[in-house]
Design an enzyme around this catalytic site. Structure first.
Site, PDB file in Angstrom:
ATOM      1  CB  CYS A 338      19.725  -9.713 -34.583  1.00 48.63           C
ATOM      2  SG  CYS A 338      20.250  -8.178 -33.866  1.00 48.63           S
ATOM      3  CG  ASP A 387      17.785  -7.006 -40.053  1.00 46.07           C
ATOM      4  OD1 ASP A 387      18.943  -7.187 -40.467  1.00 46.07           O
ATOM      5  OD2 ASP A 387      17.501  -6.889 -38.850  1.00 46.07           O
ATOM      6  CG  HIS A 389      19.811 -11.761 -38.535  1.00 41.21           C
ATOM      7  ND1 HIS A 389      18.590 -11.136 -38.470  1.00 41.21           N
ATOM      8  CD2 HIS A 389      20.721 -10.874 -38.051  1.00 41.21           C
ATOM      9  CE1 HIS A 389      18.747  -9.929 -37.940  1.00 41.21           C
ATOM     10  NE2 HIS A 389      20.022  -9.741 -37.682  1.00 41.21           N
TER      11      HIS A 389
END
Length: 646
Positions: A338, A387, A389
RNA sequence: GCCAGAGUAGCUCAGGGGUAGAGCACUUCCUUGGUAAGGAAGGGGUCGGGGGUUCAAUUCCCCCCUCCGGCUCCA
């Protein structure tokens, strides 16, 4: 007289103080033998506790979780009695029923150990005691009296528990020569405990606190019939065969090397193919849904993680920073993607019009896990997260969150994961200093998650204290072969990183605004996901994931030339195919290649050479008849399409 | 990190103070076969690593490493 209402709505009158067991006996003596607990006015109770007022009553047979719970809880008490008989002076912590059986945490005393060899002795003692048909009796006591009982025994664990209870709520249960602090309920007697097995022994910190004494935890299970125990033990044996560590070795999917380091998985070619098939599939799905794929380095400056807060929280428990030789600049192995993604966000200005921005990466991260934690592919020190975001406006958060739930459900469906559970993880309200961010943001984020899940009709359990340090989350858990739960997908709302990285976008008012971030994974990590996939399929991967789709088995070496020609056609058609040219009989070749879980076995002999066909045999299902080669290519392609089309 | 157990051939495992064993796998040869195990021969081990006891240790003792089952932890 009192009126009892049964679950089907029928009502009958009984004398005051009648017990659930007596009611069962009046209905039928056989029922009385099969019930283990009762729910009276919604409260789970002993069958032998008198009912004094009008009430609703549900009697629980073995099939009910409530019955099993009482059965196993009573078994834990029986084990405690046996332990006390075999090891005088034993002290007792807690001994609850669990999903499959029960355990008791005990302290055998300074310098004494209980070993696996002792389990059989205790088990035999339990069987001896159970055969005496000991009855369980309940007694309400004052706090003072309860303390006296266990102080006299010198059992400091029980007195610690009692000291935290409210006076007037304390009950003791006794059977035979053993008395325990307990809320109940329990069986009327040990009579139904026909099959008893102590399974394993382990250490467990008193009250789950690693700073306190480690007790000895003994796990066991009991059943009302020997047959049920036998079946359970067979289940455990079968589960062992599905263990991803075993199948991973057998099928040459992955390995570990002490020379590389523990917890660092090495993907072998076939495992790597499966992993890549998953990544290709998911990348296609993500692109359709507007995700942008990014790539970031495996290390990052320590200051990056100071900004994110990860360093403060986990720095001491991470792989320690590495330094540049001349400047002494410090870099950490990337524990999270992140912060890097935030920097990508900050590299360009953003308008409210371009949000939500969905940034995805198959990012490999490195985390120091304590060595006792490492477990096959499910708990490792290096793993690749799928992942992503989502950077969005506040007014988009709910819809964005819901779309991720929908995406996860879609992917799980393709994967045939139908027995997952969803858990909302909130912060511990009594331990707020563990978390960063304002109360206001936490409350908002927790509400967002709970409401989004509800709007998607997702059945969830809510657990306090399980949140990430920067925000609450919705986790998707899947069980492994022996029922251990692992977190795969997770969706986390985060108001904190946007603050820390000073993320902004220009609003329609031409002012700077703070976006909100959602962290999410679907597989969780490629490592863990493949592990669960292996255990769910026993290594029989669906065609689209299988690293090798088919193997050609010539009946004799005379047909090797034709086999080579077929091999070339299939591999040129992107169907990964092998050939088994050993001078073995066809039965042997079939057996060996079935054990390798290759989806299709293609048998080639005289007939096939003459007709320019292949005899197709499907793994686990046998002979499917023969096909032309081009037919088989079309068939495989359409099968794969079917598997991933929803 | 903590408690308990284990580590012998590539895999599954037997053995045990005095020349290291089996099955499968592997190599070679024979066999050339029709839907889940054809036959023979052969290669392969510092018995996890390091110390100690002993004439002699893979075996007994101590330390370490790794693995297994839990506990704690899990961004």
């Amino acid at each position: 007289m009192i009126k009892i209402t049964f679950p089907d709505g029928t009502q009958r009158e009984y004398n005051d103080g009648i017990t659930g067991l007596e009611i069962a006996e009046q209905i039928s003596p056989r029922l009385a033998k099969e019930v283990y607990a009762a729910t009276v006015n919604g409260e789970l109770r002993d069958l032998t506790r008198p009912i004094d007022n009008d009430a609703t009553l549900k009697l629980h047979k073995w099939e009910d979780e409530e019955a099993k719970h009482a059965f196993w809880h009573s078994s834990a008490h029986l084990m405690a009695e046996a332990l006390e008989a075999v090891f005088p002076g034993m002290k007792f912590g807690i001994g609850p029923a669990i999903e499959n059986g029960f355990y008791y945490d005990v302290d055998p005393g300074e310098g004494k150990v209980i070993t696996e060899a002792d389990l059989l002795i205790v088990e035999n003692k339990m069987k001896e005691l159970a055969s005496k048909n000991l009855t369980y009796t309940r007694r309400n006591v004052s706090k003072k009296e309860a303390l006296e009982v266990f102080e006299a025994k010198g059992d400091e664990y029980k007195t610690e528990l009692i000291s935290e209870l409210l006076d007037g709520t304390i009950s003791l249960y006794s059977q035979g020569n053993f008395t325990d602090l307990c809320r109940g309920p329990h069986l009327p007697s040990t009579e139904p405990m026909k099959a008893i097995k102590l399974l394993s022994i382990a250490g467990a910190y008193w009250r789950g606190d690693e700073k306190r004494r480690m007790l000895t935890r003994i796990y066991g299970i009991t059943f009302p019939k020997q047959k049920l125990l036998d079946e359970y033990l067979v289940f455990l044996e079968e589960a062992k065969k599905r263990d991803h560590r075993k199948i991973g070795r057998e099928l040459e999917l992955f390995t570990f090397s002490q020379n590389v380091g523990m917890g660092l998985p090495l993907w072998m070619p076939k495992g790597s193919d499966i992993r890549q098939n998953l990544i290709n599939f998911l990348t296609g799905v993500l692109r359709k849904r507007g995700y942008k794929i990014v790539t970031t380095p495996h290390i990052g400056n320590v200051n990056l993680y100071k900004t994110s807060g990860h360093f403060e929280k986990y720095g001491a428990d991470s792989f320690q920073p590495i330094s540049t030789p001349q400047e002494g600049e410090q870099f950490m192995l990337k524990p999270m993607n992140c912060p890097h993604h935030c920097e990508i966000y900050n590299a360009t200005p953003h308008s409210y019009k371009e949000l939500p921005l969905r940034m995805a990466e198959f990012g490999t991260v490195y985390r120091y896990e304590q060595h006792g934690e490492l477990h096959g592919l499910t708990r490792v020190r290096s793993f690749t997260q799928d992942d992503a975001h989502h950077f969005c406006r506040h007014d988009q958060l709910r819809a964005e969150f819901k779309s991720i739930i929908e995406l996860i459900l879609y992917v799980f469906k393709v994967m045939n994961f139908d027995n997952f559970s969803a858990q909302v993880s909130l912060r511990d309200p009594n331990n707020k200093q563990k978390y960063i961010g304002t109360d206001e943001n936490w409350e908002k984020a927790e509400r967002d998650i709970i409401e989004a899940a509800a709007e998607m009709n997702l059945k969830t359990t809510v657990v306090e204290g399980e949140a990430a340090f920067y925000g609450p989350k919705l986790d998707f858990m899947v069980k492994d072969a022996i029922g251990r739960k692992w977190q795969l997908g997770t969706i986390q709302v985060d108001y904190n990183l946007p603050e820390r990285f000073e993320l902004t976008y220009n609003g329609s008012d031409n002012q700077k605004h703070r976006p909100v971030m959602i962290h999410r994974t679907i597989f969780g990590s490629m490592e863990r996901f493949v592990a669960v996939l292996i255990e769910n399929t026993s290594g029989k991967f669906p065609l689209w994931l299988a690293p090798e789709k088919a193997v050609i088995l010539p009946i004799s070496e005379k047909f090797n030339d034709y086999a080579a020609k077929v091999l070339e056609i299939l591999n040129n058609s992107d169907i990964c195919t092998l050939i088994d040219e050993r001078s073995e009989k066809i039965g042997k070749k079939i057996r060996d290649n079935e054990l390798k879980r290759i989806p299709y076995l293609l048998i080639i002999g005289e007939k096939e050479v003459e007709n320019e066909t292949i005899a197709v045999r499907k793994q686990g299902e046998g002979d499917q008849g023969s096909m032309k080669i081009e037919e088989f290519v079309d068939f495989i392609n359409s099968e794969i399409k079917k598997e991933i089309a929803f």
